[in-house]
Design an enzyme around this catalytic site. Structure first.
Site, short mmCIF file in Angstrom:
data_model
loop_
_atom_site.label_atom_id
_atom_site.label_comp_id
_atom_site.label_asym_id
_atom_site.label_seq_id
_atom_site.Cartn_x
_atom_site.Cartn_y
_atom_site.Cartn_z
N LYS A 1 3.80 11.52 -11.34
CA LYS A 1 2.97 10.68 -12.21
C LYS A 1 3.73 9.37 -12.43
CE LYS A 1 0.16 13.83 -14.96
NZ LYS A 1 -0.11 14.33 -16.34
N GLU B 1 -3.67 17.22 -11.40
CA GLU B 1 -4.17 17.62 -12.72
C GLU B 1 -5.68 17.88 -12.75
OE1 GLU B 1 -1.97 15.93 -16.06
OE2 GLU B 1 -3.87 15.89 -17.16
N ARG C 1 -2.16 21.80 -14.49
CA ARG C 1 -1.16 20.76 -14.83
C ARG C 1 -1.43 20.15 -16.22
NH1 ARG C 1 1.68 16.04 -11.13
NH2 ARG C 1 2.95 15.25 -12.83
N LYS D 1 8.17 23.06 -14.05
CA LYS D 1 7.34 21.91 -13.69
C LYS D 1 6.99 21.92 -12.21
CE LYS D 1 6.11 17.25 -14.27
NZ LYS D 1 6.23 16.01 -15.01
N ASN E 1 0.69 18.82 -20.93
CA ASN E 1 0.43 17.77 -21.92
C ASN E 1 0.33 18.32 -23.34
OD1 ASN E 1 0.31 15.52 -20.16
ND2 ASN E 1 -1.67 16.25 -19.44
N GLU F 1 10.53 17.88 -24.66
CA GLU F 1 9.83 18.33 -23.44
C GLU F 1 10.38 19.68 -22.97
OE1 GLU F 1 7.19 16.74 -22.48
OE2 GLU F 1 7.43 14.57 -22.66
N ARG G 1 0.81 -1.25 0.00
CA ARG G 1 0.00 0.00 0.00
C ARG G 1 0.83 1.28 0.00
NH1 ARG G 1 -3.30 -3.14 3.50
NH2 ARG G 1 -4.93 -4.08 2.25
N HIS H 1 0.67 15.96 -26.30
CA HIS H 1 0.65 14.57 -25.82
C HIS H 1 -0.57 13.78 -26.32
CE1 HIS H 1 3.94 16.01 -23.42
NE2 HIS H 1 4.07 14.89 -22.76
N HIS I 1 0.57 10.58 -27.86
CA HIS I 1 0.25 9.26 -27.29
C HIS I 1 -0.44 8.39 -28.33
CE1 HIS I 1 0.36 10.68 -22.79
NE2 HIS I 1 1.55 10.53 -23.32
N HIS J 1 9.01 8.55 -27.05
CA HIS J 1 7.99 9.43 -26.48
C HIS J 1 8.22 10.89 -26.90
CE1 HIS J 1 5.12 11.06 -23.61
NE2 HIS J 1 6.07 11.84 -23.12
P1 NAD Z 1 13.70 5.57 -21.60
O1 NAD Z 1 13.50 5.46 -20.17
O2 NAD Z 1 13.26 4.45 -22.47
O3 NAD Z 1 15.23 5.89 -21.88
C1 NAD Z 1 15.66 6.06 -23.21
C2 NAD Z 1 16.84 5.16 -23.56
O4 NAD Z 1 18.02 5.72 -23.01
C3 NAD Z 1 16.75 3.75 -23.02
O5 NAD Z 1 17.26 2.86 -23.97
C4 NAD Z 1 17.64 3.81 -21.79
O6 NAD Z 1 18.16 2.55 -21.45
C5 NAD Z 1 18.72 4.72 -22.26
N1 NAD Z 1 19.45 5.45 -21.24
C6 NAD Z 1 18.98 6.02 -20.12
N2 NAD Z 1 19.91 6.76 -19.54
C7 NAD Z 1 21.02 6.63 -20.27
C8 NAD Z 1 22.33 7.17 -20.17
N3 NAD Z 1 22.64 8.06 -19.24
N4 NAD Z 1 23.25 6.79 -21.08
C9 NAD Z 1 22.92 5.93 -22.08
N5 NAD Z 1 21.69 5.43 -22.25
C10 NAD Z 1 20.76 5.78 -21.35
O7 NAD Z 1 12.96 6.88 -22.19
P2 NAD Z 1 12.78 8.36 -21.63
O8 NAD Z 1 12.72 9.21 -22.82
O9 NAD Z 1 13.71 8.66 -20.56
O10 NAD Z 1 11.34 8.32 -20.95
C11 NAD Z 1 10.17 8.07 -21.71
C12 NAD Z 1 9.09 7.59 -20.80
O11 NAD Z 1 8.81 8.59 -19.83
C13 NAD Z 1 7.79 7.30 -21.52
O12 NAD Z 1 7.27 6.07 -21.07
C14 NAD Z 1 6.89 8.42 -21.10
O13 NAD Z 1 5.52 8.06 -21.08
C15 NAD Z 1 7.40 8.73 -19.72
N6 NAD Z 1 7.10 10.07 -19.23
C16 NAD Z 1 6.57 10.19 -17.99
C17 NAD Z 1 6.32 11.45 -17.49
C18 NAD Z 1 5.80 11.58 -16.09
O14 NAD Z 1 5.42 12.70 -15.71
N7 NAD Z 1 5.78 10.52 -15.31
C19 NAD Z 1 6.61 12.59 -18.24
C20 NAD Z 1 7.17 12.43 -19.50
C21 NAD Z 1 7.42 11.16 -19.99
N1 GLY Z 2 4.39 15.15 -18.08
C1 GLY Z 2 3.14 15.72 -17.73
C2 GLY Z 2 2.93 15.85 -16.27
O1 GLY Z 2 3.76 15.48 -15.48
O2 GLY Z 2 1.91 16.31 -15.88
#
Ligand code: NAD
Ligand code: GLY
Length: 372
Positions: A152, A246, A250, A236, A254, A194, A130, A257, A261, A274
Site C-alpha cells: 500500500k 483488499e 485484508r 501481515k 484496518n 500496530e 508507469r 483505522h 484516520h 498514526h
Molecule cells: P514516520 O515515518 O513519520 O516516522 C516517525 C518519526 O521517526 C519521524 O520523525 C522519522 O524521521 C523518525 N525516525 C524514523 N526512523 C528513525 C530511527 N531509526 N531513529 C530515529 N528517528 C527515526 O512515521 P511511522 O510511524 O513510521 O509511519 C506512519 C505512516 O505510515 C503514516 O503515514 C501511515 O499512514 C503509514 N502507514 C502505512 C501503512 C501501509 O500499509 N502502507 C501501514 C501503516 C501505516
Molecule cells: N495497514 C493496513 C494494510 O496494509 O492493509
C-alpha cells in the site's frame, strides 16, 4: 504466541510475501543497513536513488550508501521530516529529482525511513515512467511491522488520510532491527499499536505474549522486538498473500483505522501520530463491539489496559465531537456506496467487517468515549 515464541531468533531471518511473480523476501535482523549486498541483489539496474528524510539521514544515509557495491550510479534525496509532508507535493519532489538526473525505467528507488517515506517512495515508484522498482528499508517499529510490507503506497489529502495512492509491491524489505535503538520512545509506542492490532485481530496467543513482555518491548529488548516484528510480519504476509488488493480479509488489518484516520485528519496530520490515533481507534472499535454484545466488559477492559501499557492514548481528542468523527469516517476507503463499513471485534483475537452498525449506537459510542 502461536508461533514458537520460546525460540531465540537467529541473527537474521527471512520471511516471504507470496504474490506469484511479484513475491518478495522480508529480511529481519540487526545490521542490514550496512549490508549493501542484500539491497544490490534486488536492483532493477545500475541507477539507484535512496530517498529519506533529514532525521533518518543523519543516522543512516551515509552508512547505507557506503555499503553499496562499486559500479552503481547512486543518488540521494533528503525530504523534510513529518506526516504533514506526505502529500502530492512531497512525491513530486521525488519525480523532479529522478528526472533531473535522467533516471529511466531501470532505476530503483530505495525508501530509507518510517512509514511516511515508505508510502511516498512507493507511490513515486508506482507512477514514475508507469512504474519502477522500489525497495523498503524501514527504520521505525511501525514501518517494520506494517507499512513496509504489503504494497500500500500513497499520500494524504487535506480531507482524508491516504486518499491518493496505489498498490505497488517492493522487491525486498530489509528490516534492520538495530535502527530501533535511535527511535524516540513515543514513536516506539506508536509502532506497538500496530503490533497489538495483530494480536487483537488474529492471534490471541500473541496478545498474551505482548501483555507479558510489554515492559521489555518498551525497554528496547532487542530479542523481544525481533520476535514481535517477526510475528507481525508473518501475520501481515499471510493476509496480504490471500488478499493483495483488499477485496476481503485484508480489511481486517484496518482495526481502529476508520476512527484513527478521522482523528489524524481532523487534528492536522502529525499532531497525533498514526499509531496513537490507531490505538484510540482500536479502543473505540472494541467499545462498539462491546455495545453490540460481541465482547464482554472484561475483554474491553483488557484491550484498554494493553493499549495503556504500551504508552498509547485510551481517549479521543476533546476537540472532536460526534459529527467531526462521522464526517471523516464517511470518506473511509472501506465504505461501499454510502454504507459505513467498520472493522470490529467478533471476539478477542478475531476481527470482522461490519456494515450494519445502528447509527444511534455508533453515535452513542463516539459521544460517550472518554476525551483527553
Ligand atoms: P514516520 O515515518 O513519520 O516516522 C516517525 C518519526 O521517526 C519521524 O520523525 C522519522 O524521521 C523518525 N525516525 C524514523 N526512523 C528513525 C530511527 N531509526 N531513529 C530515529 N528517528 C527515526 O512515521 P511511522 O510511524 O513510521 O509511519 C506512519 C505512516 O505510515 C503514516 O503515514 C501511515 O499512514 C503509514 N502507514 C502505512 C501503512 C501501509 O500499509 N502502507 C501501514 C501503516 C501505516
Ligand atoms: N495497514 C493496513 C494494510 O496494509 O492493509
Amino acid at each position: 504466541m502461536s508461533q514458537d515464541a520460546s525460540s531465540v531468533p537467529a541473527a537474521m531471518l527471512t520471511l516471504g510475501v507470496a504474490l506469484g511473480d511479484r513475491s518478495y523476501p522480508i529480511h529481519i535482523g540487526p545490521g542490514l543497513v550496512d549490508d549493501g549486498s542484500k539491497l544490490a541483489s534486488h536492483l532493477a539496474g545500475r541507477q539507484v536513488m535512496v530517498v529519506t528524510n533529514d532525521t533518518v539521514a543523519e543516522h543512516y544515509l551515509a552508512r547505507l550508501t557506503a555499503s553499496l557495491p562499486q559500479g552503481l550510479i547512486v543518488e540521494t534525496l533528503v525530504l523534510p521530516d513529518g506526516e504533514a509532508h506526505k502529500s502530492l507535493e512531497g512525491v513530486a519532489k521525488i519525480w523532479d529529482a529522478l528526472l533531473a538526473v535522467g533516471f529511466n525505467r531501470s532505476a530503483t528507488l530505495v525508501a530509507l525511513g518510517g512509514g511516511v517515506i515508505g508510502d511516498m517512495v512507493g507511490f513515486a515508484a508506482a507512477c514514475y515512467q508507469r512504474g519502477i522498482a522500489f525497495i523498503q528499508v524501514p527504520t521505525t517499529l511501525l514501518s517494520q511491522v506494517d507499512s513496509s510490507v504489503g504494497g500500500k503506497t500513497g499520500v494524504n489529502h487535506p480531507l482524508g488520510k491516504n486518499m491518493i495512492g496505489a498498490f505497488w509491491q517492493p522487491r525486498v524489505v530489509l528490516i534492520d532491527t538495530a535502527t530501533l535503538a535511535t527511535l524516540p520512545s513515543r514513536e516506539l509506542s506508536a509502532g506497538l499499536a500496530e503490533v497489538i492490532k495483530y494480536g487483537l485481530i488474529h492471534d490471541l496467543g500473541f496478545l498474551d505474549w505482548l501483555e507479558a513482555e510489554m515492559a521489555g518491548l518498551r525497554g528496547l529488548d532487542a530479542e523481544l522486538l525481533a520476535r514481535a516484528i517477526e510475528r507481525s510480519c508473518a501475520i501481515k504476509a499471510e493476509i496480504v498473500a490471500q488478499d493483495e488488493t483488499e477485496q476481503g480479509v485484508r480489511a481486517l488489518l484496518n482495526l481502529g483505522h476508520t476512527f484513527g484516520h478521522a482523528i489524524e485528519a481532523y487534528m492536522g496530520y502529525g499532531a497525533w501520530l498514526h499509531g496513537e490515533a490507531v490505538a484510540a481507534g482500536m479502543l473505540m472499535a472494541a467499545d462498539l463491539s462491546h455495545r453490540l454484545g460481541w465482547i464482554e466488559a472484561d475483554a474491553l477492559e483488557r484491550t484498554r489496559r494493553i493499549i495503556q501499557a504500551a504508552g498509547l492514548p485510551v481517549a479521543a481528542p476533546k476537540e472532536m465531537g460526534v459529527e467531526d468523527f462521522l464526517a471523516r469516517m464517511r470518506l473511509d476507503k472501506k465504505n461501499l456506496d454510502s454504507r459505513l463499513r467498520l472493522v470490529l471485534l467478533a471476539d478477542m483475537g478475531n476481527a470482522c467487517v461490519h456494515d450494519e452498525t445502528p447509527r444511534d449506537l455508533l453515535e452513542e459510542c463516539i459521544a460517550q468515549f472518554p476525551r483527553c
